[in-house]
Design an enzyme around this catalytic site. Structure first.
Site, PDB file in Angstrom:
ATOM      1  N   SER A 253       0.832  -1.196   0.000  1.00 29.32           N
ATOM      2  CA  SER A 253       0.000   0.000   0.000  1.00 29.32           C
ATOM      3  C   SER A 253       0.868   1.249   0.000  1.00 29.32           C
ATOM      4  CB  SER A 253      -0.928  -0.020   1.214  1.00 29.32           C
ATOM      5  OG  SER A 253      -0.733   1.115   2.014  1.00 29.32           O
ATOM      6  N   LYS A 254       0.385   2.212  -0.759  1.00 32.48           N
ATOM      7  CA  LYS A 254       1.121   3.462  -0.931  1.00 32.48           C
ATOM      8  C   LYS A 254       1.334   4.144   0.415  1.00 32.48           C
ATOM      9  CE  LYS A 254       0.581   7.508  -3.841  1.00 32.48           C
ATOM     10  NZ  LYS A 254      -0.353   8.206  -4.696  1.00 32.48           N
TER      11      LYS A 254
END
Ligand code: GLU
Length: 472
Positions: A253-254
């Site tokens: 996830s960013k």
């Protein structure tokens, strides 16, 4: 329709990397790019770069540049392209016209509301929502009257019966029944083509033989295969690589993870380390963990790709980075870290040669950021803490320190001679090594942790050492 397995390509291999610009090059994308690149290189084939930039909101020039920069940094050079989908609109229109003429596509005048109502009815009846074929031409069927002032979409006339089967290079045989696939909209009312259609046309025009991509595209593959069949185009082989999971076992996830390739540059990773690391995420060659890209190219034939998701392991990446830092040319490392050191206030005049400092420090650093921080030791004025000075430079130590300082004026300037001189002073004063080494570290560098003190003294050079020790 069955695609047979062909382990050894008979025609020239052509692979592609087809990112949609999002603002950065994702490590997952970089990994599929690496696989496509290495496979093309393995067979002396062609690696094509195609930018899927039809999402106008996200596909800014900066977002495209971020992909090109990431690829460039990793050294994944393309042989053809970059091709931009937005520049191929005429070609897509041409293919749409031909498909309408061939009867493999048709105009559908249903409004969005009508399609939605259709779906609602199907859902209410417990059926899978799908386009009901209102405008699908069939022999002997009368189509409804064309509504005035309504622009049609173009739908692909997907086969109704049978199934699509392909032998996925990674996942094995996959079969999808055609009845699961809708008559896909391939052009919107304004005439702009849609995603799966563009990909199929591009893969056909670019004569792609092997499509290696993330398994989030598995659902698109039967649609693309049907379109390619309708175009009379040969089918590529497909390999869908499982996603990369974060350390928590969740999708990268960013927010939590460094997902952009360029984040790794900023964090002080070398491209060869990241490439080596990514290569092993979902692919193996025996027990080999450390290998060059030339080796990878010679090994990478699309076998030994894992069908289960790979988990990102930051420790292993750090370990590989340390390996590549140790192997890297010191001059190259110096050029890499100098800008960060300048920003941190490093003064290079009358200071040791940076590549010599790097040679001393690089054994123990995992990133070039750490290397730059460690190297600052030699490039800033020491500012030892007064309390530490008091603690380490006691009256019992001072005579030994002075004697060593005096010896520094004449001792032969080599690590071994400096070390011998220190030992001589220690023996004479009945002291242990840390009792002299700690004051020297403080006076010379301002800190208590440094590499071996004789090596540090040698690197500083006689003038700086005398100047800093005599101040005391
Ligand atoms: N543009 C797609 C993406 O960035 C990849 C399409 C493909 O490889 O077929 O996810």
């Amino acid at each position: 329709m069955t695609v047979s397995q062909l382990p050894l390509p008979t025609s020239p291999v052509r692979t592609r990397f087809a990112p949609s610009p999002t603002g950065y090059l994702h490590v997952g994308g970089a990994r599929t790019a690496l696989f496509s690149w290495a496979f093309a290189r393995h067979f002396g084939g062609t690696f094509v770069l195609r930018i899927e930039d039809t999402d106008l909101e996200r596909s800014t020039p900066e977002a495209v540049q971020a992909i090109l920069d990431g690829m460039d940094w990793l050294g994944l050079q393309h042989d053809e392209g970059p091709f931009y989908q937005m520049k191929r609109m005429d070609r897509y229109r041409e293919v749409l016209t031909k498909m309408l003429a061939d009867g493999t596509a048709y105009h559908c005048y249903c409004s969005t509301d009508e399609v939605e109502a259709m779906r609602e009815r199907q859902r209410a009846a417990g059926e899978k929502p799908r386009y009901d074929g209102t405008w699908r031409p069939e022999p002997g069927k009368t189509l409804p009257a064309i509504p005035a002032d309504r622009k049609p979409v173009i739908r692909f006339k997907n086969p109704i019966d049978g199934e699509v089967t392909w032998h996925d290079v990674v996942k094995g045989t996959i079969t999808i029944a055609n009845r699961e696939l809708d008559d896909l909209v391939i052009a919107r009312p304004d005439g702009t083509p849609t995603y799966n259609f563009c990909v199929a046309v591009d893969d056909s025009d670019m004569q792609i033989t092997h499509v290696i991509r993330g398994d989030d595209h598995v659902n698109n593959t039967p649609r693309q295969i049907n379109i390619l069949n309708a175009l009379g185009a040969p089918l590529p082989f497909y390999g869908h690589v499982p996603m990369i999971l974060g350390t928590d076992g969740q999708k990268l996830s960013k927010r939590r993870d460094a997902v952009s390739v360029m984040d790794y540059l900023d964090k002080g990773f070398l491209p060869e380390a990241l490439l080596n690391y990514l290569a092993r995420l979902g692919w193996s060659h025996g027990d080999d963990e450390v290998f060059s890209m030339d080796q990878m190219i010679s090994w990478f034939d699309l076998t030994h790709l894992s069908s289960s998701a790979a988990q990102f392991n930051p420790e292993k990446l750090a370990w590989l980075n340390n390996h590549y830092i140790k192997a890297a040319d010191n001059q190259r490392l110096a050029e890499l870290i100098r800008p960060a050191m300048v920003s941190a206030g490093a003064v290079f005049e009358s200071a040791p040669d940076l590549s010599l400092v790097i040679a001393l420090l690089k054994e123990r650093t995992n990133t070039t950021v750490e290397l730059a921080q460690a190297a600052m030791l030699f490039y800033r004025q020491p500012a030892p803490d007064a309390a530490l000075l008091e603690q380490h430079i006691t009256d019992a130590i001072r005579p030994a320190l002075q004697e060593f300082t005096t010896s520094c004026a004449t001792v032969e300037w080599s690590k071994s001679a400096i070390s011998a001189s220190m030992k001589e002073v220690l023996a004479k004063h009945g002291l242990k090594m840390p009792q002299l080494a700690m004051p020297l570290r403080l006076l010379l560098t301002g800190q208590l942790q440094t590499p071996s003190i004789d090596a540090v003294i040698e690197l500083f050079g006689r003038d700086v050492v005398l100047q800093r020790l005599q101040k005391n």
